[in-house]
Write a protein that holds these residues in place. Sequence first.
Motif, short mmCIF file in Angstrom:
data_model
loop_
_atom_site.label_atom_id
_atom_site.label_comp_id
_atom_site.label_asym_id
_atom_site.label_seq_id
_atom_site.Cartn_x
_atom_site.Cartn_y
_atom_site.Cartn_z
N TRP A 115 0.86 -1.19 0.00
CA TRP A 115 0.00 0.00 0.00
C TRP A 115 0.90 1.24 0.00
N PRO A 116 0.44 2.31 -0.64
CA PRO A 116 1.28 3.51 -0.77
C PRO A 116 1.35 4.32 0.52
N THR A 117 2.59 4.53 0.99
CA THR A 117 2.79 5.30 2.23
C THR A 117 3.15 6.75 1.95
N LYS A 118 3.65 7.01 0.74
CA LYS A 118 4.09 8.37 0.43
C LYS A 118 3.99 8.61 -1.07
N TRP A 119 3.50 9.77 -1.43
CA TRP A 119 3.51 10.23 -2.82
C TRP A 119 4.25 11.54 -2.86
N GLU A 120 5.06 11.73 -3.88
CA GLU A 120 5.77 12.99 -4.05
C GLU A 120 5.58 13.47 -5.48
N GLY A 121 5.12 14.70 -5.61
CA GLY A 121 4.90 15.29 -6.92
C GLY A 121 6.19 15.80 -7.54
N PRO A 122 6.13 16.18 -8.80
CA PRO A 122 7.32 16.66 -9.49
C PRO A 122 7.76 18.03 -8.99
N ALA A 123 9.04 18.29 -9.16
CA ALA A 123 9.60 19.62 -8.90
C ALA A 123 9.62 20.35 -10.23
N PHE A 124 9.13 21.57 -10.23
CA PHE A 124 9.06 22.35 -11.47
C PHE A 124 10.11 23.44 -11.47
N ASN A 125 10.70 23.69 -12.63
CA ASN A 125 11.71 24.71 -12.78
C ASN A 125 11.57 25.29 -14.18
N ALA A 126 11.21 26.55 -14.29
CA ALA A 126 10.98 27.19 -15.59
C ALA A 126 12.25 27.26 -16.43
N GLN A 127 13.41 27.13 -15.84
CA GLN A 127 14.66 27.19 -16.59
C GLN A 127 15.18 25.81 -16.98
N GLY A 128 14.54 24.76 -16.50
CA GLY A 128 15.01 23.41 -16.77
C GLY A 128 14.35 22.80 -18.00
N ASN A 129 14.83 21.63 -18.39
CA ASN A 129 14.22 20.90 -19.49
C ASN A 129 14.07 19.41 -19.16
#
Length: 146
Positions: A115-129
């Motif tokens: 069962w899922p104990t942790k979810w982590e969303g993406p990190a966003f960076n406007a300068q990255g690709n």
Amino acid sequence: MPTTGARVDPYVSFNFLVELDGIIQASFRECGGLEATTEVIDFRQGGDNTTVYKLPGKTTFGDIMLKWGLTDSTELWTWRRQVIDGQVQRKNGSIVVYDLANRTEVVRWNFVNAWPTKWEGPAFNAQGNEVAVESLVLAHEGISRA
């Protein structure tokens, strides 16, 4: 068993698939945490003051960590959301490694009652690709190599 002198190459780490009961996810970028550890219990026997015996204790299993590129699929998030809402739904699954040609299954680990104990969303960076990556950590009650 290979013959003497025959070359046996190790399997590559990028050719794998994760199967979860009822969840179809195209692919995962990373899968880690395949681990089983048995506690060591030191035991001294009366009358033998020079020897400490090592006995096996309880075995624990590491959490499985999955990472994948962000898509419009919500199946894994929905599963995590059910846990947050107090409705833990346990699933069995497998981590499957394929040969280099991606045709033949060569190794399989089966895990139970995850069962899922942790979810982590993406990190966003406007300068990255980089690709936006989500991650999910699964607790489970055992793993075996098939």
